[in-house]
Design a protein around this motif. Structure first.
Motif, PDB file in Angstrom:
ATOM      1  N   ASP A   2       0.808  -1.218   0.000  1.00 38.39           N
ATOM      2  CA  ASP A   2       0.000   0.000   0.000  1.00 38.39           C
ATOM      3  C   ASP A   2       0.838   1.263   0.000  1.00 38.39           C
ATOM      4  OD1 ASP A   2      -2.594  -1.298   0.159  1.00 38.39           O
ATOM      5  OD2 ASP A   2      -2.039  -1.839   2.197  1.00 38.39           O
ATOM      6  N   GLY A   3       2.167   1.097  -0.026  1.00 38.80           N
ATOM      7  CA  GLY A   3       3.043   2.263  -0.020  1.00 38.80           C
ATOM      8  C   GLY A   3       3.356   2.780   1.370  1.00 38.80           C
ATOM      9  N   TRP A   4       3.058   1.992   2.388  1.00 35.09           N
ATOM     10  CA  TRP A   4       3.360   2.380   3.765  1.00 35.09           C
ATOM     11  C   TRP A   4       4.661   1.725   4.223  1.00 35.09           C
ATOM     12  CZ3 TRP A   4       0.562   4.745   8.030  1.00 35.09           C
ATOM     13  CH2 TRP A   4      -0.509   5.525   7.599  1.00 35.09           C
ATOM     14  N   TRP A   5       5.452   2.462   5.004  1.00 34.33           N
ATOM     15  CA  TRP A   5       6.666   1.909   5.585  1.00 34.33           C
ATOM     16  C   TRP A   5       6.326   1.199   6.885  1.00 34.33           C
ATOM     17  CZ3 TRP A   5      11.305   1.477   3.286  1.00 34.33           C
ATOM     18  CH2 TRP A   5      11.489   2.196   2.104  1.00 34.33           C
ATOM     19  N   VAL A   6       6.941   0.036   7.079  1.00 36.80           N
ATOM     20  CA  VAL A   6       6.661  -0.831   8.217  1.00 36.80           C
ATOM     21  C   VAL A   6       7.961  -1.158   8.929  1.00 36.80           C
ATOM     22  CG1 VAL A   6       5.664  -3.039   8.940  1.00 36.80           C
ATOM     23  CG2 VAL A   6       4.739  -1.847   6.940  1.00 36.80           C
ATOM     24  N   ASP A   7       7.961  -1.085  10.255  1.00 40.86           N
ATOM     25  CA  ASP A   7       9.137  -1.475  11.027  1.00 40.86           C
ATOM     26  C   ASP A   7       9.344  -2.974  10.878  1.00 40.86           C
ATOM     27  OD1 ASP A   7      11.207  -0.786  13.113  1.00 40.86           O
ATOM     28  OD2 ASP A   7      10.071  -2.320  14.203  1.00 40.86           O
ATOM     29  N   THR A   8      10.468  -3.370  10.295  1.00 35.52           N
ATOM     30  CA  THR A   8      10.693  -4.782   9.958  1.00 35.52           C
ATOM     31  C   THR A   8      10.728  -5.673  11.189  1.00 35.52           C
ATOM     32  OG1 THR A   8      11.914  -4.140   7.963  1.00 35.52           O
ATOM     33  CG2 THR A   8      12.245  -6.383   8.785  1.00 35.52           C
ATOM     34  N   ALA A   9      11.338  -5.222  12.259  1.00 32.80           N
ATOM     35  CA  ALA A   9      11.494  -6.057  13.446  1.00 32.80           C
ATOM     36  C   ALA A   9      10.165  -6.328  14.139  1.00 32.80           C
ATOM     37  CB  ALA A   9      12.467  -5.399  14.423  1.00 32.80           C
ATOM     38  N   SER A  10       9.313  -5.316  14.248  1.00 37.97           N
ATOM     39  CA  SER A  10       8.072  -5.466  15.010  1.00 37.97           C
ATOM     40  C   SER A  10       6.827  -5.618  14.153  1.00 37.97           C
ATOM     41  CB  SER A  10       7.881  -4.245  15.923  1.00 37.97           C
ATOM     42  OG  SER A  10       7.645  -3.073  15.151  1.00 37.97           O
ATOM     43  N   GLY A  11       6.903  -5.187  12.875  1.00 37.31           N
ATOM     44  CA  GLY A  11       5.728  -5.207  12.009  1.00 37.31           C
ATOM     45  C   GLY A  11       4.826  -4.007  12.213  1.00 37.31           C
ATOM     46  N   GLU A  12       5.253  -3.046  13.034  1.00 29.94           N
ATOM     47  CA  GLU A  12       4.431  -1.864  13.316  1.00 29.94           C
ATOM     48  C   GLU A  12       4.443  -0.911  12.129  1.00 29.94           C
ATOM     49  OE1 GLU A  12       3.961   1.637  16.703  1.00 29.94           O
ATOM     50  OE2 GLU A  12       5.634   0.227  16.782  1.00 29.94           O
ATOM     51  N   LEU A  13       3.276  -0.349  11.811  1.00 29.14           N
ATOM     52  CA  LEU A  13       3.169   0.629  10.735  1.00 29.14           C
ATOM     53  C   LEU A  13       3.820   1.935  11.160  1.00 29.14           C
ATOM     54  CD1 LEU A  13      -0.528  -0.008   9.719  1.00 29.14           C
ATOM     55  CD2 LEU A  13       1.482  -0.622   8.412  1.00 29.14           C
ATOM     56  N   ILE A  14       4.638   2.506  10.259  1.00 32.40           N
ATOM     57  CA  ILE A  14       5.327   3.763  10.548  1.00 32.40           C
ATOM     58  C   ILE A  14       4.594   4.933   9.908  1.00 32.40           C
ATOM     59  CG2 ILE A  14       7.465   5.061  10.231  1.00 32.40           C
ATOM     60  CD1 ILE A  14       8.956   2.369  10.274  1.00 32.40           C
ATOM     61  N   GLY A  15       4.400   4.870   8.588  1.00 35.51           N
ATOM     62  CA  GLY A  15       3.707   5.942   7.897  1.00 35.51           C
ATOM     63  C   GLY A  15       3.820   5.774   6.394  1.00 35.51           C
ATOM     64  N   PRO A  16       3.027   6.543   5.638  1.00 34.16           N
ATOM     65  CA  PRO A  16       3.066   6.448   4.175  1.00 34.16           C
ATOM     66  C   PRO A  16       4.383   6.973   3.612  1.00 34.16           C
ATOM     67  CG  PRO A  16       1.717   8.299   4.850  1.00 34.16           C
ATOM     68  CD  PRO A  16       2.058   7.551   6.102  1.00 34.16           C
ATOM     69  N   ASP A  17       4.745   6.477   2.453  1.00 38.74           N
ATOM     70  CA  ASP A  17       5.946   6.976   1.793  1.00 38.74           C
ATOM     71  C   ASP A  17       5.805   8.484   1.568  1.00 38.74           C
ATOM     72  OD1 ASP A  17       8.479   5.999   0.249  1.00 38.74           O
ATOM     73  OD2 ASP A  17       7.521   7.458  -1.079  1.00 38.74           O
ATOM     74  N   PRO A  18       6.850   9.258   1.841  1.00 38.22           N
ATOM     75  CA  PRO A  18       6.761  10.719   1.687  1.00 38.22           C
ATOM     76  C   PRO A  18       6.262  11.166   0.323  1.00 38.22           C
ATOM     77  CG  PRO A  18       8.763  10.145   2.861  1.00 38.22           C
ATOM     78  CD  PRO A  18       8.154   8.854   2.397  1.00 38.22           C
ATOM     79  N   GLU A  19       6.595  10.429  -0.722  1.00 41.12           N
ATOM     80  CA  GLU A  19       6.187  10.834  -2.064  1.00 41.12           C
ATOM     81  C   GLU A  19       4.668  10.789  -2.220  1.00 41.12           C
ATOM     82  OE1 GLU A  19       6.812  12.478  -5.716  1.00 41.12           O
ATOM     83  OE2 GLU A  19       8.217  12.178  -4.061  1.00 41.12           O
ATOM     84  N   ILE A  20       4.007   9.898  -1.481  1.00 40.44           N
ATOM     85  CA  ILE A  20       2.544   9.821  -1.521  1.00 40.44           C
ATOM     86  C   ILE A  20       1.934  11.091  -0.939  1.00 40.44           C
ATOM     87  CG2 ILE A  20       0.528   8.581  -0.627  1.00 40.44           C
ATOM     88  CD1 ILE A  20       2.159   6.040  -0.651  1.00 40.44           C
ATOM     89  N   GLU A  21       2.556  11.615   0.101  1.00 43.39           N
ATOM     90  CA  GLU A  21       2.031  12.771   0.819  1.00 43.39           C
ATOM     91  C   GLU A  21       2.499  14.109   0.239  1.00 43.39           C
ATOM     92  OE1 GLU A  21      -0.003  12.265   4.079  1.00 43.39           O
ATOM     93  OE2 GLU A  21      -0.263  10.817   2.478  1.00 43.39           O
ATOM     94  N   ARG A  22       3.459  14.096  -0.662  1.00 44.86           N
ATOM     95  CA  ARG A  22       4.063  15.343  -1.144  1.00 44.86           C
ATOM     96  C   ARG A  22       3.027  16.263  -1.778  1.00 44.86           C
ATOM     97  NH1 ARG A  22       5.930  17.092  -5.983  1.00 44.86           N
ATOM     98  NH2 ARG A  22       5.607  15.038  -6.956  1.00 44.86           N
ATOM     99  N   PRO A  23       2.946  17.533  -1.326  1.00 46.18           N
ATOM    100  CA  PRO A  23       2.022  18.492  -1.947  1.00 46.18           C
ATOM    101  C   PRO A  23       2.416  18.744  -3.398  1.00 46.18           C
ATOM    102  CG  PRO A  23       2.777  19.281   0.198  1.00 46.18           C
ATOM    103  CD  PRO A  23       3.645  18.106  -0.166  1.00 46.18           C
ATOM    104  N   LEU A  24       1.422  18.847  -4.287  1.00 41.98           N
ATOM    105  CA  LEU A  24       1.701  19.092  -5.692  1.00 41.98           C
ATOM    106  C   LEU A  24       2.077  20.558  -5.915  1.00 41.98           C
ATOM    107  CD1 LEU A  24      -1.233  17.114  -7.359  1.00 41.98           C
ATOM    108  CD2 LEU A  24       1.128  16.371  -7.039  1.00 41.98           C
ATOM    109  N   SER A  25       2.998  20.777  -6.842  1.00 39.57           N
ATOM    110  CA  SER A  25       3.390  22.134  -7.191  1.00 39.57           C
ATOM    111  C   SER A  25       2.320  22.768  -8.079  1.00 39.57           C
ATOM    112  CB  SER A  25       4.731  22.119  -7.927  1.00 39.57           C
ATOM    113  OG  SER A  25       4.589  21.458  -9.178  1.00 39.57           O
ATOM    114  N   GLU A  26       2.397  24.082  -8.257  1.00 41.48           N
ATOM    115  CA  GLU A  26       1.430  24.773  -9.116  1.00 41.48           C
ATOM    116  C   GLU A  26       1.498  24.242 -10.544  1.00 41.48           C
ATOM    117  OE1 GLU A  26       1.800  28.951  -8.960  1.00 41.48           O
ATOM    118  OE2 GLU A  26       1.397  29.114  -6.811  1.00 41.48           O
TER     119      GLU A  26
END
Length: 233
Positions: free
Chosen positions: A199-223
């Protein structure tokens, strides 16, 4: 609600409160370890499951919260035949809690126990009406949970929040916040301790805990990017 996670709740209910690591949780098709990270995040945010571990264990996992247990029990509803144009929706105690009524066009609707239609939606079968009732139960639980939340938990991972900026956010402030989020995420990514799920989310490999979406997914679009998205340009 995009997904309900009924299969996740049912699976965790079988483990009687024990923590279950993400690699043991199946998806809706029963494929072990293939559960969507976004699914777990949504259920966790809704207060239906919690993340943690027993003190003697090194691996983190998920289990049902009290609200999750209540919701999972609420999912154990069934249809009972009444007549050719109505079906009863009955809970685990045998109480009639809703009705599926047949419409003149052959479709079915969901109604309360007095026969009053509760939504405009129409369904192909009584089972679809039952599924809609179950989804309403989950959504109502989520709303109650959200309404009773006094404060957010302490932040463990980077977060890109913009809700407080309103419907017409300041572009410069959005970009500033994203740059902070991107910088913090890049440190985690560079450490090699996390991996990206489907889904494009980063996951902590050791624990399996969700960290957050890839920054590029969240990046605001330019004009310029926004202008290229406009029809006819």
């Amino acid at each position: 609600m995009r997904t309900t996670g009924v299969h996740v709740l049912a699976f965790l209910a079988k483990h009687s409160g024990a923590w279950v690591i993400p690699t043991q949780i199946p998806n809706a098709k029963g494929e072990v370890g293939k559960v969507s990270g976004t699914m777990l995040r949504e259920l966790n945010h809704a207060g239906l499951i919690e993340y943690g571990k027993e003190p003697k264990h090194s691996l983190y996992g998920y289990r049902l919260t009290p609200l999750g247990v209540e919701t999972e029990l609420g999912l154990r509803h069934r249809l009972e035949n009444y007549d050719s144009v109505s079906k009863r929706i009955v809970d685990q105690e045998g109480q009639v809690v809703a009705l599926a009524l047949k419409l003149g066009n052959g479709q079915w609707c969901l109604s309360d126990t007095n026969g009053t239609r509760v939504s405009k939606a129409a369904f192909a079968t009584p089972k679809d009406a039952l599924a809609a009732f179950v989804n309403r139960q989950i959504e109502d639980g989520m709303k109650r949970r959200a309404g009773g939340a006094d404060e957010a938990p302490p932040r463990k991972w980077p977060v890109f929040e913009t809700k407080d900026l309103g419907d017409e956010p300041d572009d410069a402030e959005m970009l500033r916040r994203w740059e902070v989020y991107n910088s913090e995420m890049q440190v985690i990514i560079a450490s090699g301790t996390a991996h990206k799920d489907e889904d494009g989310w980063w996951v902590d490999t050791a624990s399996g805990e969700l960290i957050g979406p890839d920054p590029e997914i969240e990046r605001p679009l330019s004009e310029d990017e926004l202008s290229r998205m406009k029809p006819g340009l």
